[in-house]
Design an enzyme around this catalytic site. Sequence first.
Site, PDB file in Angstrom:
ATOM      1  N   ASN A  20       0.800  -1.221   0.000  1.00 41.71           N
ATOM      2  CA  ASN A  20       0.000   0.000   0.000  1.00 41.71           C
ATOM      3  C   ASN A  20       0.832   1.270   0.000  1.00 41.71           C
ATOM      4  O   ASN A  20       0.298   2.358   0.192  1.00 41.71           O
ATOM      5  CB  ASN A  20      -0.961   0.002   1.199  1.00 41.71           C
ATOM      6  CG  ASN A  20      -1.850  -1.220   1.208  1.00 41.71           C
ATOM      7  OD1 ASN A  20      -1.661  -2.121   2.023  1.00 41.71           O
ATOM      8  ND2 ASN A  20      -2.765  -1.296   0.263  1.00 41.71           N
TER       9      ASN A  20
ATOM     10  N   ILE B 204       1.163   6.963  -0.130  1.00 42.69           N
ATOM     11  CA  ILE B 204       0.450   5.984   0.688  1.00 42.69           C
ATOM     12  C   ILE B 204      -0.986   5.840   0.213  1.00 42.69           C
ATOM     13  O   ILE B 204      -1.660   6.830  -0.078  1.00 42.69           O
ATOM     14  CB  ILE B 204       0.425   6.442   2.172  1.00 42.69           C
ATOM     15  CG1 ILE B 204       1.844   6.670   2.680  1.00 42.69           C
ATOM     16  CG2 ILE B 204      -0.304   5.427   3.043  1.00 42.69           C
ATOM     17  CD1 ILE B 204       1.903   7.498   3.946  1.00 42.69           C
ATOM     18  N   CYS B 205      -1.464   4.599   0.157  1.00 46.52           N
ATOM     19  CA  CYS B 205      -2.873   4.380  -0.144  1.00 46.52           C
ATOM     20  C   CYS B 205      -3.567   3.969   1.157  1.00 46.52           C
ATOM     21  O   CYS B 205      -3.459   2.831   1.594  1.00 46.52           O
ATOM     22  CB  CYS B 205      -3.047   3.288  -1.191  1.00 46.52           C
ATOM     23  SG  CYS B 205      -4.771   2.907  -1.510  1.00 46.52           S
ATOM     24  N   LEU B 206      -4.215   4.937   1.788  1.00 47.30           N
ATOM     25  CA  LEU B 206      -4.917   4.643   3.033  1.00 47.30           C
ATOM     26  C   LEU B 206      -6.181   5.501   3.037  1.00 47.30           C
ATOM     27  O   LEU B 206      -6.104   6.714   2.841  1.00 47.30           O
ATOM     28  CB  LEU B 206      -4.016   4.976   4.232  1.00 47.30           C
ATOM     29  CG  LEU B 206      -4.562   4.667   5.619  1.00 47.30           C
ATOM     30  CD1 LEU B 206      -4.827   3.173   5.785  1.00 47.30           C
ATOM     31  CD2 LEU B 206      -3.608   5.141   6.703  1.00 47.30           C
TER      32      LEU B 206
ATOM     33  N   GLN C 132      -1.188   0.342  -3.666  1.00 46.62           N
ATOM     34  CA  GLN C 132      -0.586   1.557  -4.202  1.00 46.62           C
ATOM     35  C   GLN C 132       0.524   1.128  -5.168  1.00 46.62           C
ATOM     36  O   GLN C 132       0.725   1.722  -6.206  1.00 46.62           O
ATOM     37  CB  GLN C 132      -0.005   2.399  -3.060  1.00 46.62           C
ATOM     38  CG  GLN C 132       0.762   3.629  -3.490  1.00 46.62           C
ATOM     39  CD  GLN C 132      -0.175   4.744  -3.951  1.00 46.62           C
ATOM     40  OE1 GLN C 132      -1.259   4.898  -3.416  1.00 46.62           O
ATOM     41  NE2 GLN C 132       0.243   5.489  -4.968  1.00 46.62           N
TER      42      GLN C 132
END
Lengths: 372, 199
Positions: B83, B91-93, B126
């Site tokens: 991610n 960051i993929c959050l 990500q």
Amino acid sequence: MLRNLFNRPSYSQAGWMPPFLVVNVRFNSSSTCQIQLDLEEPSKVRTLKERVSRKLDIPAEEIQIILAGRIIEDDHQLQDFSVGNETILHAFREKRKPRCPEGVPDCSLEPTRSSSQNNIYQYFVFCHECKSMKPGKLRVRCAVCREGHMILERDPQNWDDVLLPGRIRGECRGEACGTDQRAEFYFKCTGHLSSQQESAVVLKHVCPNRKAAECIACTHVSTPVLVFPCQRNHVICLDCFKSYGIVFMDTGQFESDPLYGYSLPCPDKCENSLIQESHHFCLLGQDQYERYKNLGALDFVRQNGVVCPHFGCGEGIQLEAATDKVMCPSCKFLFCRQCLSEWHEGPCRMRCIQLPEVFPINPQSKGGCKGR
Amino acid sequence: MANIAEQRIKREFKEVVKSEEVAKCHIKVELVDDSYRELRGEIAGPPDTPYEGGNFLLEIKIPETYPFNPPKVKFLTKIWHPNISSVTGAICLDILRDQWAAAMTLRTVLLSLQALLSAAEPDDPQDAVVAKQYKENPKIFQQTARHWTNIFAGGPLREKDLESKVTQLIGMGFDQNKARIALSTYNWNVEQATEYLLS
């Protein structure tokens, strides 16, 4: 939140205070007399009745005074209710029968008396006359004759009782009116003297911050605050609410709701937290409120119809029939609802929706899908 | 508007500094300058993960519209995680995007990122290369992530096999970092990595 609806502490308008209190007493909705009371000593309701008695030549014990839907008792002080200069009280003549049997506790109006709370208001209104938010007063009148000679059969318990018509009835003591009538609640702005055309809208999510809750955004404690209707009752201060509203308008994050229209949820994204009344967006400032109304209208049109794509038109068109052929009632442009270009028979030539001409098209951009 | 952001950040900064997690050296936050617009975060790799023992630096940028919009956060320390981009540190959050809520703070963001290191979500990646490896070659993924933690984040555990493969490619004249990325991408297959570097 609505307990002690009328039992609010008295208020004094900011600034200069006259040494006496002038109240208007409307008698049987016909004659009005002005009574001047000395502020040096507490003005009991009995004193007021004696003054009215002298002016109108009616025995004092036969005069009953009504304020906000209830008869107020002789021993109470006028300042304990929200009675200020130019307040209108209603009076009628009746030999007093005991109104409720002894032992029934809550049939008399018990004012809350606390001098430290003198400047805390329970309600806030957006006043179109003052063009700003002001503390407000809840008032009641007969829905038929619109006079305040009204004794409520019961106190309102919640916002619906106050805001929805016809939920509470009362005894109208106006001369020309029947006794049992619908009560009508309204709000008065405390920022100016009473006027015939009251145009204050109550902001039901704004209230004094009695629990000293922190603002969800800046974490400061201030009062009054806006409380979201979510389960956790998130609180935001009015400065942060303004920023929040503007940021979310800028970024198109308002939500469309079938019941509450174009609105904002609480900043913590709780369920069922939308602001339920659009006048709260007046708190964003006049320009921003105009912008809010435009965006809301555009959103409504998009939900229920189309915006005319013809150059310079932009008319909102409500569509009832499920047809693709639309003629703009304003500029008579005939277009396809699907591709928003001039009307054509057969399938749309463009695979994706073309930008309507009202948007400037960048000549450097190469084809491709520019649609939604 | 910026004033709200600054007031909030000052308070959140204190909250982090006083927090229990700081006392245990799990998270840390520092000012970059006096403006409170940009901060430096640090999180410790959680135990029982390939990131254990490493310290990961984060760039935290506070937008003017904070806290109504989320802070912009990315990893400054290179990290191998489905991610997080192995190239840019992006960051993929969800909470740093559409699930942000104004009641969240620097402390909750740092703790969420730490939690992300313990529980990757390879289905919402990500970095597609890392996510593929995570799903298809979990063992190689673990080794790669541990190696990256050792090299970039000061992690204590060395992956000697992987190190020697990197040294091998350096010996062939390739740049160290490019070699490491190529090897990580091709599951430490030296031939494929070389082919990729030559193409």
